[in-house]
Structures are given as C-alpha cells and as structure tokens.
Scaffold this motif. Structure first.
Motif: not given
Length: 282
Positions: A114-117, A134-139
C-alpha cells in the motif's frame, strides 16, 4: 531470459521472499550484503554487458558484482519474478551539488504493502542499505544512517538525501519521466565511457555487512566496525587479491586482477608525483 528465483535467493543466502514492503526491505538488504558494488570492468576499459542473461551469468553464476545498471537490472528481474509492481527511474547524481549530472543512475520505485518505496541496490557506499518510503521530507532510518526524500521545486525532481552532522547531503534526484531500454543503454555508455564519469578512472567497491560497510576506493580500504572505522592502503597485488576475496567475496581471474593492480599502481604513482610537484611549487 535466464532468471531462476530460487538460484537468485540462494545467491543472497535467502530461502524465500514475499512481495510485501517489509520483506522487500529484507530482499534489498540481502542483495546489497551478498553482491558487491564493483566497477572492475569499466575501470579496465570494458563496457558492462546489460543483456539480462549476461548479468545473470556475471552476478549469479560467476559470483561477481557490478555497478548500478547491472545490480538494479538484476533486482528488477527479481521483482518481476515476485510479481511486484515497479517502475524505473534514472537519477541525476548530485553528491551535494544543487543540481545533478546526466540521467544515468538506475533505481526502482516499487509499490507494495500500500505504499511506494525507493529500492536501489546500486548506489555504492553513500546509498541507503534498504528501502526508503516516498514520503517527502519524512526522515527514514536505515541501519545507522538517516535518509529522506525531498521535493525540489527548482528542478521538479525528488531528491534522495542522507543526514550528515552538518545537514542533509543530496545524493541524487529523479523525476517521473518514462525510462526505456534505450535510455538505460545510453546511461551505460555515459557511465563506462564518458571522461567525466568516475568509473573508468577509479576503482570503487562497496559491500554491506552485519558490522557495517566495507569500501575500496582505488587502493584505500575502509572497514566499518562497531568500534569504529579501520582504514589502510593496499600495497601489492597479493594484498589486492586478499582484500577482494576477504572483504568483497570476489575471486577474480589473474587475467583481470593483474591489469587492475597495474592501473591502480599507476594511479598511485601519478598521485605521488602530483603531491611532489605541489610541494616544490609551494
């Protein structure tokens, strides 16, 4: 095309894998721990063969390594065999620069769980030893290092960055442009032949191990351990043979090893001359 999932997993030391985001992280870590990043072929003036059968023979049967276009092609074939949705990206390497170079670094965007990596088995030492969401700006923590994906409005790219003591280091940027086989072939020419590419001029090897990463840049060895990093210089052909075998699990034929050492020795002598000339001029 030759690809046997069981033989591939055996090469990685795995007995099975499921197409979920968690297991894909295990898969990526296993490949990066079993198959080294190495550019021996372009260093010796040979352009790597990106035919899928040739990559299988070199990386799996002959137990060699390769650079990004080879390593991630093999990884892509494994994802296909597992039925995992993926799309290729060609990144522009930055290594701290505000903009990147040519679109020459192959990696994958994978949809699972359920997510893009981002999955990348081929960025050598600086890259992430595992998937990066691929969560922008999330360390995102990968082993002892922290990474993030940052959106760059100036270029329209997503940028993979690694956290350093003085801030974030940009590694490479990529966009959503479709990637064709011809694009990948062109990237192979750029990486192995272009005079500004590092691969024809410097020997680079990296492998991730349980205790940390091991690296070779020309004759300089770096071994990460829980107690710190050990460094030394390879001083002979025999030492190079031992280093490649012990640290990177590579058993190169003498016909490959001897010219590799000869070129490394020439680089070392040229560096010494440059240092001497600089000292005389100062």
């Amino acid at each position: 095309m030759t690809f046997e999932l069981g033989a591939y997993l055996n090469r990685l030391g795995l007995t099975g894998a499921d197409p979920t985001s968690d297991r894909l992280d295990d898969l990526l870590k296993a490949q990066m721990s079993a198959i080294p990043f190495e550019n021996v072929d372009p260093f010796l003036g040979s352009m790597p063969d990106l035919d899928h059968d040739a990559i299988w023979r070199k990386l799996v049967v002959e137990r060699r390594g390769g650079y990004c276009l080879e390593l991630n092609t093999l990884l892509g074939n494994a994802l296909d065999a597992l039925g995992v949705a993926k799309r290729a990206v060609l990144g522009r390497v930055r290594m701290g620069a505000p903009v990147g170079g040519p679109r020459s670094h192959l990696a994958w965007i994978v949809t699972a769980g359920g997510r893009d990596v981002l999955m990348d088995a081929g960025f050598g030492g600086p890259g992430a030893h595992g998937v990066v969401p691929l969560n922008p700006d999330v360390p995102h923590r990968v082993g002892a290092r922290t990474f993030r994906i940052r959106g760059d409005d100036a270029t329209g790219e997503l940028v993979l960055e690694r956290q350093e003591s003085d801030g974030w280091l940009s590694l490479y940027g990529f966009d959503g442009a479709p990637v064709t086989d011809a694009d990948i072939e062109a990237s192979n020419v750029v990486c192995s032949r272009w005079h500004k590419s590092p691969f024809p001029s410097h020997l680079m090897l990296n492998l991730h191990r349980a205790g940390g990463r091991v690296s070779l840049f020309d004759r300089q060895v770096s071994v990460e351990t829980p107690n710190g990093t050990k460094k030394w210089t390879v001083e002979s052909l025999n030492a190079l043979r031992d280093c490649l075998g012990d640290l990177f699990r590579l058993d190169l034929d003498e016909a490959v090893l001897a010219p590799t050492w000869s070129k490394l020795n020439a680089i070392g002598m040229a560096t010494m001359r440059d240092h001497a000339d600089g000292a005389l001029a100062s």
